[in-house]
Each structure stands twice: as structure tokens, then as C-alpha cells.
Scaffold this active site. Structure first.
Site, PDB file in Angstrom:
ATOM      1  N   ARG A  22       0.840  -1.307   0.171  1.00 37.73           N
ATOM      2  CA  ARG A  22       0.028   0.015  -0.030  1.00 37.73           C
ATOM      3  C   ARG A  22       1.047   1.199   0.179  1.00 37.73           C
ATOM      4  O   ARG A  22       0.661   2.155  -0.778  1.00 37.73           O
ATOM      5  CB  ARG A  22      -1.065  -0.073   1.276  1.00 37.73           C
ATOM      6  CG  ARG A  22      -1.883   1.204   1.187  1.00 37.73           C
ATOM      7  CD  ARG A  22      -3.089   1.048   1.986  1.00 37.73           C
ATOM      8  NE  ARG A  22      -3.815  -0.118   1.618  1.00 37.73           N
ATOM      9  CZ  ARG A  22      -5.011  -0.578   2.265  1.00 37.73           C
ATOM     10  NH1 ARG A  22      -5.330   0.089   3.246  1.00 37.73           N
ATOM     11  NH2 ARG A  22      -5.419  -1.457   1.582  1.00 37.73           N
ATOM     12  N   ASN A  74      -8.543   1.743  10.955  1.00 39.20           N
ATOM     13  CA  ASN A  74     -10.435   1.320  10.792  1.00 39.20           C
ATOM     14  C   ASN A  74     -10.756   0.788  12.140  1.00 39.20           C
ATOM     15  O   ASN A  74     -10.039   0.029  12.850  1.00 39.20           O
ATOM     16  CB  ASN A  74     -10.603   0.521   9.539  1.00 39.20           C
ATOM     17  CG  ASN A  74      -9.900  -0.720   9.595  1.00 39.20           C
ATOM     18  OD1 ASN A  74      -8.798  -0.980  10.180  1.00 39.20           O
ATOM     19  ND2 ASN A  74     -10.285  -1.601   8.856  1.00 39.20           N
ATOM     20  N   PRO A  76     -13.742  -1.432  12.224  1.00 40.10           N
ATOM     21  CA  PRO A  76     -15.010  -2.045  11.861  1.00 40.10           C
ATOM     22  C   PRO A  76     -15.882  -2.717  13.065  1.00 40.10           C
ATOM     23  O   PRO A  76     -15.414  -2.683  14.097  1.00 40.10           O
ATOM     24  CB  PRO A  76     -14.523  -3.289  11.109  1.00 40.10           C
ATOM     25  CG  PRO A  76     -13.111  -3.561  11.625  1.00 40.10           C
ATOM     26  CD  PRO A  76     -12.706  -2.392  12.233  1.00 40.10           C
ATOM     27  N   SER A 114      -9.671   8.364  13.928  1.00 35.87           N
ATOM     28  CA  SER A 114     -10.608   7.122  13.705  1.00 35.87           C
ATOM     29  C   SER A 114     -11.880   7.398  14.474  1.00 35.87           C
ATOM     30  O   SER A 114     -11.925   8.140  15.516  1.00 35.87           O
ATOM     31  CB  SER A 114     -10.024   5.800  14.282  1.00 35.87           C
ATOM     32  OG  SER A 114      -8.860   5.506  13.602  1.00 35.87           O
ATOM     33  N   LEU A 203     -20.506  10.025  16.379  1.00 29.85           N
ATOM     34  CA  LEU A 203     -21.333   9.050  16.227  1.00 29.85           C
ATOM     35  C   LEU A 203     -22.871   9.742  15.992  1.00 29.85           C
ATOM     36  O   LEU A 203     -23.806   9.259  15.106  1.00 29.85           O
ATOM     37  CB  LEU A 203     -21.426   8.363  17.424  1.00 29.85           C
ATOM     38  CG  LEU A 203     -20.431   7.336  17.699  1.00 29.85           C
ATOM     39  CD1 LEU A 203     -20.298   6.498  18.974  1.00 29.85           C
ATOM     40  CD2 LEU A 203     -19.908   6.576  16.555  1.00 29.85           C
ATOM     41  N   ALA A 205     -23.593  12.704  14.623  1.00 31.69           N
ATOM     42  CA  ALA A 205     -23.591  13.410  13.273  1.00 31.69           C
ATOM     43  C   ALA A 205     -23.927  12.310  12.229  1.00 31.69           C
ATOM     44  O   ALA A 205     -24.996  12.327  11.501  1.00 31.69           O
ATOM     45  CB  ALA A 205     -22.533  14.166  12.778  1.00 31.69           C
ATOM     46  N   CYS A 258     -19.732   3.867   7.147  1.00 39.13           N
ATOM     47  CA  CYS A 258     -19.582   4.675   8.372  1.00 39.13           C
ATOM     48  C   CYS A 258     -21.067   4.439   9.145  1.00 39.13           C
ATOM     49  O   CYS A 258     -21.183   4.007  10.165  1.00 39.13           O
ATOM     50  CB  CYS A 258     -19.255   6.197   8.364  1.00 39.13           C
ATOM     51  SG  CYS A 258     -17.414   6.604   8.067  1.00 39.13           S
ATOM     52  N   PHE A 320     -21.097   2.345  -3.239  1.00 39.44           N
ATOM     53  CA  PHE A 320     -22.146   2.710  -2.485  1.00 39.44           C
ATOM     54  C   PHE A 320     -22.659   4.159  -2.767  1.00 39.44           C
ATOM     55  O   PHE A 320     -23.720   4.580  -2.309  1.00 39.44           O
ATOM     56  CB  PHE A 320     -21.576   2.774  -0.882  1.00 39.44           C
ATOM     57  CG  PHE A 320     -21.019   3.881  -0.356  1.00 39.44           C
ATOM     58  CD1 PHE A 320     -19.464   3.863  -0.694  1.00 39.44           C
ATOM     59  CD2 PHE A 320     -21.736   5.031   0.342  1.00 39.44           C
ATOM     60  CE1 PHE A 320     -18.906   5.001  -0.202  1.00 39.44           C
ATOM     61  CE2 PHE A 320     -20.814   5.926   0.795  1.00 39.44           C
ATOM     62  CZ  PHE A 320     -19.396   5.949   0.631  1.00 39.44           C
TER      63      PHE A 320
END
Ligand code: UDX
Length: 446
Positions: A22, A74, A76, A114, A203, A205, A258, A320
Site C-alpha cells: 500500500r 479502521n 469495523p 478514527s 457518532l 452526526a 460509516c 455505495f
């Protein structure tokens, strides 16, 4: 970080990752192949890289040299163990905190970038303080600085943010971070709060934004049943300045990395803190979203005489939302999965999503040949995707889907043919004039 480097030439920004491939990709000469597709990002990287923006795998050395470390890994949803399916998986955040605790030198400001559950800063602080042995010259301040950018418009959102939020209890550390943003963001847009308010604001928002989408999608279904048009309703309510006009587009439900994750995390935390009614309230936003996606798949089957087994269906759009190659929680995944389950052959087109990503999301390999157990292939062009199809489903609002030549496309389809426009991007008259049946989300006149 690229935008910070771009706007603050005097600040050295080093982006580190353990993943060599990456980092190599971020360092590659060919800027069209950066690991993330985001309009305008290539130009920002081109300006700053090699000047004050560096990509490296030298994690410890970079931390040791840094005055400020942004934890941007991240978080998740956990897939197993305590809180599985709802709570955030914090293993990478914790690993980062431990690495920072070991490698930092002097005073280091640690910034949570994050999105994190409320009170995570306390855990980070505890890990960092454990590393501050007696007589040590090392010290830490923890700040929360959540990110509100949206994909596809990330550069514009970062260059002209509605607000920058900094939570913390160390005024000097807050001033240092505010000073960085102050290079291009007006002071009154830089909000200061305590740590917990900052964590919870992110969270909240996302929960409010997602709630608007579920609200309008619920009304869309009612519009279809009652002869109203959700776009007219959205315009009518959106002109009320208390409601506002943004984020009222009915569609196939929200996707992205999100919204669902953050609401489920909120739900988990509310239950944890003994607030089951609050948890149920927010959980219903996610339930409605999932329902909308299954509803669309069911509707396709019903309109096609109750069966799609062996039928070719064109799916336009897999990301998405438009202007991103991100497919995380994309509504197309759930709708496609339902249709594959019904035995359809899906010919999927997306300008930015490759076949390997589709295969991972659909959990099966591509096949050109229709199979009664359901099959799919990626089509290189819109024309190829509609060839022999009984229906076209529009799942992402890519600009090119707004200006389709429906006469030409209709001639490639099998009649009677349908257009299912889950993003309301088509001109109803043109579609119908081409002899196609049309279902458009939230349009009760169809
Ligand atoms: C979101 C938040 O907007 C951002 O502030 C936060 O930092 C991360 O999460 P993002 O997921 O990138 O950003 O995209 P967003 O534009 O918010 O769209 C999310 C989903 O909602 C997409 O699937 C989009 O298609 C859908 N959506 C959005 C609608 O269906 N209708 C709308 O009116 C708006």
C-alpha cells in the site's frame, strides 16, 4: 493528511502503514493508481509528496520523530465475541496506542482521528500512561479530532469544512492542533469540546444523517403506495429552514463504511449504559435501511412475473455512491445477493469497481453463462450490461446514468422490459417513450 501537508508546507507529514504494497502504491509515479480513488486527491498528493508529505513503513522511527501522531486506523464492527455485530473492533486502535507508547520520544500529542466509541480516549490514555515510567522524559496528551469528510467530495470537504472539532483537556495540545487547521480554516469554525463530547458528536452526526435517509426512504415507500412523489414531498419539507433541503434524496438505502457501523456502535453503547429505549430508537434507522434494500429486490421479482430465475438483469452501479470505488455496505450488494438467490443472471456495470471487488462482495466468482442458481458477470459497458436483459436496475447515481439513450438501450433488451431506478436519475418520459416499464423510487404515479 495530504490536505494538511498541502495547506501547511512548514509541517512535515509522514503517513505510515505496515502494509508495504500500500505504501508503494502511495509512492508510485502513476498518480492515477493511488490506493484510494477520490476526485482531486491526485493533484494534492502531486503537490505535497516529496516536499513535506512522505509515505513510509518506518512506523517506530516516524513516531519517535513526531510531535503529533494521528491514529487513523479502521474500527469495523466486531464479527465475533462480546458485542459481535454491533460494537466496534478496537484491536487496531489499541495496537497503535501500544506502538506509540513504546516508540514516542519527548512530549507527544496523540490525536484520535478514527471514529471511536465514547470514552476510548480513556483507554488510550491508560495505555500511554503505563509507558510513562517514573523519571521518564516522555509525556502524552490525547485529543479527539473526528473526521466529517464524505467520500467523493473529500478534498472539497477538507479544504472548506463546515467545522473542525477538537476534544481534549490539555489547552496547549488543543492550541497546537487548532494552529495546524488555522492555516486554512477560520477560527470560528474550529470547535473545542471535552473529549467525550467530541467522540460522541461524530457518532451523533452520522446517526442524524442516516436517520434522515431512513426517514425519507420510509416516506418514499408510502409515496409509492399513495400516489405522491417523494421528490415533491422532499422539496416541500426541505424549504422549511428548520428541516433544510440536504440529505433528503430517497434511494436504495445508505451504504458506506460509516453510517451502519456507527449507529450499531451507538446502539451497543446505549444498551451498555442501560438505555434500551434509546438503543431501539436508533436501531430502527438501520432496520428500515435493510428493509428498503430487500424491498427493492422483492419488487423486481414481483414485477418480472414473480420469477427472475435464468433471467438476465442489468445492474448499473455497484459503488455505495457516485464518485468513489468504495463498495463497503453498498446497497447494490444486498439487492444483488437477493436476486442471485432468486436465480438471476446479473450483468453488472460500474465505472470504478473492478470484478475482483464484486466477487469478494458477492462471495462468488463471475461467470458469463446464466445459471439457475444465480450468476453474475462484470460488463465493460452499459450496452453490454443491458444486452438480452429483462430489466435494468440503477443502483448508483453515476453521472453517466443520467443521460442514457433509452431508445438505443431498449432495442438490446428482451420485451416486456423494465427499468428499476433506485436513484431517481432517469427522465421518466424518455424511459416510457422507449417502450419500457418504469419503477422509480418514491414515485407513486408509475
Ligand atoms: C458519511 C458522512 O456524510 C460523513 O460526514 C462521515 O464522515 C462519513 O460518513 P460517506 O459515507 O462518505 O460520508 O457518504 P455520504 O455522502 O454521507 O452518503 C452515505 C450514503 O447515504 C450513500 O450510500 C448515499 O448514497 C446515501 N444517501 C446520501 C442517500 O441515500 N440519500 C441522501 O440524500 C444522501
Amino acid at each position: 493528511m495530504a490536505v494538511i501537508a498541502d495547506r501547511c508546507p512548514q509541517v512535515q507529514v509522514t503517513v505510515v502503514d505496515l502494509n508495504q504494497a500500500r505504501i508503494d502504491a502511495w509512492n508510485a509515479d502513476d498518480l492515477s493508481r493511488l490506493p484510494v480513488y477520490e476526485p482531486g486527491l491526485d493533484a494534492v498528493v502531486a503537490r505535497a509528496r516529496g516536499r513535506n508529505l512522505t509515505f513510509s513503513t518506518e512506523v517506530e522511527a516516524s513516531i519517535a520523530a513526531a510531535d503529533m501522531v494521528f491514529i487513523s486506523v479502521n474500527t469495523p464492527t466486531k464479527t465475533k465475541g462480546l458485542g459481535a455485530g454491533q460494537a466496534s473492533d478496537l484491536r487496531w486502535v489499541e495496537a497503535c496506542a501500544r506502538t506509540v507508547a513504546e516508540a514516542a520520544t519527548g512530549h507527544t500529542i496523540v490525536v484520535e482521528k478514527s471514529t471511536l466509541p465514547v470514552r476510548t480516549a480513556a483507554a488510550i490514555q491508560t495505555i500511554l500512561s503505563a509507558a510513562q515510567d517514573a523519571g521518564s522524559e516522555r509525556s502524552f496528551s490525547v485529543l479527539s479530532n473526528p473526521e466529517f469528510l464524505a467520500e467523493g467530495t473529500a478534498i472539497a470537504d477538507l479544504e472548506a469544512p463546515d467545522r473542525v472539532l477538537i476534544g481534549g483537556d490539555d489547552p496547549e495540545a488543543i492550541n497546537a492542533l487548532a494552529g495546524i487547521y488555522g492555516n486554512w480554516v477560520a477560527t470560528e469554525r474550529i470547535l473545542r469540546t471535552n473529549l467525550w463530547s467530541s467522540e460522541l458528536s461524530k457518532l451523533t452526526a452520522n446517526a442524524f444523517l442516516a436517520q434522515r435517509i431512513s426517514s425519507i426512504n420510509s416516506i418514499a415507500a408510502f409515496c409509492e403506495a399513495s400516489g405522491a412523489d417523494v421528490r415533491e414531498v422532499a422539496r416541500a419539507i426541505g424549504t422549511d429552514s428548520r428541516i433544510g433541503s440536504k440529505f433528503l434524496s430517497a434511494g436504495p438505502g445508505f451504504g458506506g463504511s460509516c453510517f451502519q457501523k456507527d449507529i450499531l456502535n451507538l446502539v451497543y453503547l446505549c444498551r451498555h449504559f442501560g438505555l434500551p429505549e434509546v438503543a431501539d430508537y436508533w436501531e430502527s434507522v438501520v432496520r428500515l435501511n435493510t428493509w428498503q434494500q430487500h424491498r427493492i429486490a422483492r419488487l423486481v421479482v414481483e414485477k418480472l412475473f414473480g420469477t427472475v430465475t435464468g433471467k438476465r438483469l442489468a445492474v448499473l452501479g455497484f459503488a455505495f455512491k457516485a464518485n468513489t470505488n468504495d463498495t463497503r455496505e453498498a446497497p447494490a450488494i444486498r439487492v444483488c445477493a437477493d436476486l442471485l438467490e432468486e436465480g438471476a443472471h446479473l450483468q453488472i456495470h460500474d465505472p470504478k469497481v473492478d470484478a475482483a471487488q464484486m466477487a469478494r462482495d458477492l462471495k462468488r466468482d463471475a461467470s458469463e453463462v446464466a445459471d439457475s442458481n444465480g450468476s453474475w458477470c462484470r460488463s465493460e459497458s452499459i450496452e453490454a450490461s443491458v444486452a438480452g436483459a429483462d430489466a435494468v436496475l440503477i443502483m448508483t447515481e453515476w453521472g453517466q446514468y443520467r443521460t442514457l439513450d433509452w431508445d438505443a438501450l431498449a432495442s438490446r433488451m428482451r420485451r416486456p422490459a423494465w427499468v428499476f431506478d433506485a436513484r431517481a436519475v432517469t427522465d421518466s418520459q424518455q424511459v416510457r417513450a422507449a417502450g419500457l416499464n418504469l419503477w422509480k423510487v418514491g414515485d407513486g404515479e408509475g
